[in-house]
Design an enzyme around this catalytic site. Sequence first.
Site, PDB file in Angstrom:
ATOM      1  N   ASP A  49       2.346   3.678   5.563  1.00  0.00           N
ATOM      2  CA  ASP A  49       2.770   2.724   6.596  1.00  0.00           C
ATOM      3  C   ASP A  49       4.159   3.077   7.132  1.00  0.00           C
ATOM      4  OD1 ASP A  49       4.156   1.890   4.370  1.00  0.00           O
ATOM      5  OD2 ASP A  49       3.577  -0.220   4.498  1.00  0.00           O
ATOM      6  N   ASP A  88      -2.186   3.570   3.075  1.00  0.00           N
ATOM      7  CA  ASP A  88      -1.429   2.368   2.719  1.00  0.00           C
ATOM      8  C   ASP A  88      -2.096   1.127   3.273  1.00  0.00           C
ATOM      9  OD1 ASP A  88       0.831   2.686   1.132  1.00  0.00           O
ATOM     10  OD2 ASP A  88       2.036   3.442   2.798  1.00  0.00           O
ATOM     11  N   LYS A 117      -3.367   2.439  -1.114  1.00  0.00           N
ATOM     12  CA  LYS A 117      -2.139   2.202  -1.887  1.00  0.00           C
ATOM     13  C   LYS A 117      -1.606   0.829  -1.495  1.00  0.00           C
ATOM     14  CE  LYS A 117       1.931   4.493  -1.017  1.00  0.00           C
ATOM     15  NZ  LYS A 117       2.830   3.409  -0.604  1.00  0.00           N
ATOM     16  N   GLU A 119       1.689  -2.175  -2.561  1.00  0.00           N
ATOM     17  CA  GLU A 119       2.995  -2.348  -3.196  1.00  0.00           C
ATOM     18  C   GLU A 119       3.001  -3.593  -4.082  1.00  0.00           C
ATOM     19  OE1 GLU A 119       5.942  -2.451  -0.083  1.00  0.00           O
ATOM     20  OE2 GLU A 119       5.368  -0.473   0.693  1.00  0.00           O
ATOM     21  N   GLU A 186       9.420   4.586  -6.203  1.00  0.00           N
ATOM     22  CA  GLU A 186      10.331   4.914  -5.099  1.00  0.00           C
ATOM     23  C   GLU A 186      11.744   4.404  -5.391  1.00  0.00           C
ATOM     24  OE1 GLU A 186       8.898   3.970  -1.173  1.00  0.00           O
ATOM     25  OE2 GLU A 186      10.844   4.371  -0.249  1.00  0.00           O
TER      26      GLU A 186
HETATM   27  O1  KIV Z   1       4.550   4.876   3.663  1.00  0.00           O
HETATM   28  C1  KIV Z   1       4.999   5.830   3.025  1.00  0.00           C
HETATM   29  O2  KIV Z   1       5.364   6.872   3.565  1.00  0.00           O
HETATM   30  C2  KIV Z   1       5.120   5.682   1.573  1.00  0.00           C
HETATM   31  C3  KIV Z   1       5.783   6.782   0.828  1.00  0.00           C
HETATM   32  C4  KIV Z   1       7.248   6.710   1.013  1.00  0.00           C
HETATM   33  C5  KIV Z   1       5.421   6.782  -0.608  1.00  0.00           C
HETATM   34  O3  KIV Z   1       4.716   4.703   1.038  1.00  0.00           O
END
Ligand code: KIV
Length: 283
Positions: A49, A88, A117, A119, A186
């Site tokens: 994202d 994401d 993915k 968070e 991160e």
């Molecule tokens: O969105 C993204 O680029 C990320 C990375 C920084 C892991 O989540």
Amino acid sequence: MKTNKKSVPLIRAHKADGENPPIAMVTAYDAPGARMADAAGVDIILVGDSLAMVVLGYEDTLSVTVNDMAYHTKAVSRTEPSALVVTDMPWLSYHTGVSDAVRNAAKLIRAGAEAVKLEGGANRVEVIKALADAEIPVMGHLGLTPQSVHAFGGFSVQAKTREAAKKLLDDALELEQAGVFSMVLEAVPQAVAAKATEILKIPTIGIGAGPHCDGQVLVFHDLLGLTFGHKPKFVRRYGALGEMGIKALEGYVHDVKMKSFPSPEEGYQVGQGELDDFRYGRN
Ligand code: KIV
């Protein structure tokens, strides 16, 4: 399926050690980026994202939608990369209940993602279990989670105190138990990332988390020098494509102004008879 195709089970089992080199993950958001990443041999392409910031020009990641992520996932997955494609889940696509989360993740899987993915820590366990139940593999993301930018008061290093580090490690174990197949860490101190990597059976993938993770991830535009302005300390630039691009475009502008582009060879010709027809307007 390609013989060298990277899969979720392969990544899940991949702890970096003497025999196994670290996992290389990079973001990509379109077909040329995905082709370049795959040709370079990355293991995982993340349709991140970060799209919001590095491609769409927003200040943070909060403005991208599931439809935006699906659109860019389609572009990446059309290239049929050997790398595993992970997308994401954007902000608010998994915060409003498990059925919303499953429906939104399914849109991304139908767009070509092989995993999603999301968070967060212990507060995401129910969502991760529901996704696992729907056969959707999940990568976790702890530490500096950019979707929490307002809650954190900015983009700052996390898990710096003993309590915060313990919370991160507890969260990491909870995510693993809930079924994530790998985890991004991160902007956390190297020692905290090293401890997480040691206690988890699944691989950790660091960004600003030091060298002890089982893999590393960088944002495509950061590593190729396509981002302008502040460069975080953890970004290593492997190219200066932004500068190269400006130089190339300056050359183009110069040639257009000087009328040296296009040359006759860069255009199409017609036969003399046809030309006469054009000149005299005959039918
Ligand atoms: O969105 C993204 O680029 C990320 C990375 C920084 C892991 O989540």
